[in-house]
Design an enzyme around this catalytic site. Structure first.
Site, PDB file in Angstrom:
ATOM      1  N   LYS A  53       0.408  -1.391  -0.414  1.00  0.00           N
ATOM      2  CA  LYS A  53       0.311   0.283  -0.093  1.00  0.00           C
ATOM      3  C   LYS A  53       0.967   0.877  -0.025  1.00  0.00           C
ATOM      4  O   LYS A  53       0.699   1.898  -0.427  1.00  0.00           O
ATOM      5  CB  LYS A  53      -0.814  -0.185   0.764  1.00  0.00           C
ATOM      6  CG  LYS A  53      -2.054  -1.281   0.925  1.00  0.00           C
ATOM      7  CD  LYS A  53      -2.475  -1.455   2.219  1.00  0.00           C
ATOM      8  CE  LYS A  53      -4.107  -2.546   2.544  1.00  0.00           C
ATOM      9  NZ  LYS A  53      -4.797  -2.941   2.917  1.00  0.00           N
ATOM     10  N   GLN A  97      -4.361  -2.071   9.774  1.00  0.00           N
ATOM     11  CA  GLN A  97      -4.280  -3.300   9.150  1.00  0.00           C
ATOM     12  C   GLN A  97      -4.933  -4.634   9.665  1.00  0.00           C
ATOM     13  O   GLN A  97      -4.536  -4.628  10.873  1.00  0.00           O
ATOM     14  CB  GLN A  97      -3.287  -3.368   8.925  1.00  0.00           C
ATOM     15  CG  GLN A  97      -2.836  -5.002   7.574  1.00  0.00           C
ATOM     16  CD  GLN A  97      -2.831  -4.921   6.435  1.00  0.00           C
ATOM     17  OE1 GLN A  97      -3.035  -3.707   6.269  1.00  0.00           O
ATOM     18  NE2 GLN A  97      -4.278  -5.760   5.878  1.00  0.00           N
ATOM     19  N   ASP A 120     -11.095   2.553   3.967  1.00  0.00           N
ATOM     20  CA  ASP A 120     -11.449   0.814   3.891  1.00  0.00           C
ATOM     21  C   ASP A 120     -12.035   0.879   3.437  1.00  0.00           C
ATOM     22  O   ASP A 120     -12.763  -0.015   3.107  1.00  0.00           O
ATOM     23  CB  ASP A 120     -10.328   0.825   4.850  1.00  0.00           C
ATOM     24  CG  ASP A 120      -9.253  -1.107   4.920  1.00  0.00           C
ATOM     25  OD1 ASP A 120      -9.114  -0.605   3.604  1.00  0.00           O
ATOM     26  OD2 ASP A 120      -8.827  -0.714   5.814  1.00  0.00           O
TER      27      ASP A 120
END
Ligand code: NAD
Length: 284
Positions: A53, A97, A120
């Site tokens: 990412k 994460q 997200d």
């Protein structure tokens, strides 16, 4: 006829579009989008995801910050970090994460991310807005990537019978909402579903998000169906494979995503897209 839905190539196109847009916005505002990525603990797969990412941000001219926290981090410490990122004007997207180490409440942490920076798309309010078809939300990246792949290949969604195998909060459920919003007829199957094979066989589009290697067999696919494989499984010999038996299914499918190179690359591309969307919203 080439049946392969090339997610790698499509993701590359999307990244090129984003890179160009970032340059235009930089010229206009003298600022670029910023993404903060938080990783807690030592999970090797998470480290790989986080690094890719950050690399994607570098490639597209998006500012990124990686916050590495030890596995013993307390909830308070993590909440404090998220709070400081929520207030940071250079950060337009925050990603924690998952999975988090045991003892940290993922839901609490995710819902502490400002919903305007939840790139997200996991914040309960953003998921709710996706469900009711509102635009000022973030679509979660993997489902968003699946819909984008179908659209860019100009495969019809409206009116199609779609069977999703898997009802997770990060893939199956949000994807069902996005596809219903596109006027598909969606059936979500899971581990308790009766006559699964029969249901999958009816589908014009099958999406597999089960987490079991080669779970969907060729015999379960209707002739000419579109097959989207979200699964990523590592086999004993180290190779990757999806939740669909690709060799069998490609004989039946009109279009099919490979693994790797299908849905996977789209997830990061859509994360970059969401970060760009967030930045554009703050500049309006
Ligand atoms: P999950 O484990 O949270 O959910 C799996 C789902 O499959 C559950 O809803 C369960 O009911 C269903 N299921 C399990 N066994 C079943 C059975 N025998 N019959 C029918 N349904 C069954 O998984 P997830 O997080 O949604 O991920 C699914 C897959 O997608 C995994 O392989 C994961 O690695 C992959 N994934 C890929 C990406 C990407 O970027 N491409 C992103 C997220 C997940």
């Amino acid at each position: 006829m080439n049946k392969i839905i090339d997610g790698k190539e499509t993701a590359k196109q999307i990244r090129t579009e984003i890179k160009e847009e970032v340059l235009v916005l930089k010229e206009k505002y003298g600022k670029v989008p910023g993404l903060a990525v938080v990783i807690v603990g030592e999970d090797p797969a998470s480290k790989v995801y986080v690094n890719s990412k950050v690399r994607a941000c570098e490639e597209l001219g998006i500012y990124s910050e990686k916050h590495v926290m030890k596995a013993e981090t307390t909830e308070i410490e993590l909440l404090e970090l998220v709070d400081s990122l929520n207030k940071n004007e250079n950060i337009h997207g925050i990603l924690v994460q998952l999975p988090l180490p045991k003892g940290l409440n993922s839901k609490l942490i995710i819902d502490s991310i400002a919903k305007e920076k939840d790139v997200d798309g996991f914040h309960a309010e953003n998921i709710g807005k996706v469900l009711i078809g509102e635009e000022d939300t973030f679509k979660s990246c993997t489902p968003y990537g699946v819909v984008e792949l179908l659209k860019r290949y100009e495969l019809p969604i409206s009116g199609q019978d779609i069977v999703i195998v898997g009802r997770s909060n990060i893939v199956g459920k949000p994807l069902a909402a996005l596809l219903i919003n596109e006027s598909a007829t969606v059936q979500v199957c899971h581990s308790r579903t009766k006559n699964l094979e029969e249901k999958v066989k009816q589908a014009d589009i099958v999406v597999a998000a089960v987490g079991i290697a080669k779970f969907i067999k060729g015999s379960m696919i209707k002739d000419g169906a579109v097959v989207i494989d979200v699964g990523i499984n590592r086999l004993e010999d180290g190779t990757l494979c999806g939740d669909v038996d690709y060799e069998q299914a490609k004989e039946k499918a009109s279009y099919i995503t490979p693994v790797p190179g299908g849905v996977g690359p789209m997830t990061i591309a859509m994360l970059m897209k969401n970060t760009l969307i967030s930045f554009e919203r703050t500049m309006k």
